[in-house]
Design an enzyme around this catalytic site. Sequence first.
Site, PDB file in Angstrom:
ATOM      1  CB  CYS A  48      16.019  37.277  -0.842  1.00 25.26           C
ATOM      2  SG  CYS A  48      15.940  38.052  -2.457  1.00 25.26           S
ATOM      3  CE1 TYR A 179      13.633  32.136  -7.114  1.00 24.14           C
ATOM      4  CE2 TYR A 179      15.929  32.392  -7.761  1.00 24.14           C
ATOM      5  CZ  TYR A 179      14.938  32.470  -6.798  1.00 24.14           C
ATOM      6  OH  TYR A 179      15.253  32.861  -5.524  1.00 24.14           O
TER       7      TYR A 179
END
Length: 331
Positions: A48, A179
Amino acid sequence: MVENNHSTDSTGEFKRSRSRFDDRILDDPGARWPVEPGRYRLVVSLACPWASRMLVVRRLLGLEEAISLGVADPIQDEKSWRFTLDPGDVDPVLGIRYLAEAYQLAEPGYEGGVSVPAIVDVPSGRLVTNDYLQMTLDLSTEWTAHHRPGAPDLYPEPLRDEIDEVVEAVFRDVNNGVYRAGFATTQERYDAAYRDVFSRLDWLEERLTGSRYLVGDTITEADIRLFTTLVRFDAVYHGHFKCNRNKLTEMPALWAYARDLYQTPGFTDTVDFDHIKRHYYQVHTDINPTRIVPCGPDLSGWTTPHGREALGGRPFGDGTPPGPDPTAASR
């Protein structure tokens, strides 16, 4: 990661949710959550980028022994982040199998997304915060009494306005921009996100051509936040998220800048390309339904000379590089 805390609106645009749990750990004995070495556990995934920020800051500031570390499996299941990397599939400090259990103690009946980074109160087992935008800043400003000797100032007061301005632009167009491109469900929204990503990368390329770091002549919060996206760019964002105008390796200043940071003590040992690639390609089945993890790209270039020393700058300012992680052997 926080992509399980998102939605896509009716136009096909990716929308990232705000952190639901935004309590802060403060340097105040009367605070609900006071700074207290040994009391809190940081839970991350090495995959992450938002969690990786915390790993870098924790290493650079020397907070490894003050805040313990739990590492989740990069592959989530229906209950999200799990501790299957630990003996018995249980976090050895928190005694739980899933990070979601700490969320439930913080808010019984909680049904929202479970994200990392997360800080958990060890005595109670409950989640304190998953506010990834604030957590690194608090490590720099609230935990100063427990920084290692020679720790750098990653958020120097005279530069905070400029750092904040750069961080906001980088978050909107790069950190979150990839994203927005990857999870867009219409061509129009993907095209817009794609343009934003590369417009900002071009801006950064120009800015970094004559400057070793983003703000000032030392590593700051701004560099850390950009780095954790750049280090994932060719490995996952270029192909998986369709951010493919060009690779990071084809942008000379950004590529040299990213290698410079990667080779700086405190950065390298927070990067795990295996976790990164397996997570993105195997968890995002709506984007990659076959779950096949690509063999490339060649990652050997990360250790090649970068030549950025010629631009001057002092990575740690008046401080010193961090030594080896004193807790590594116990994890």
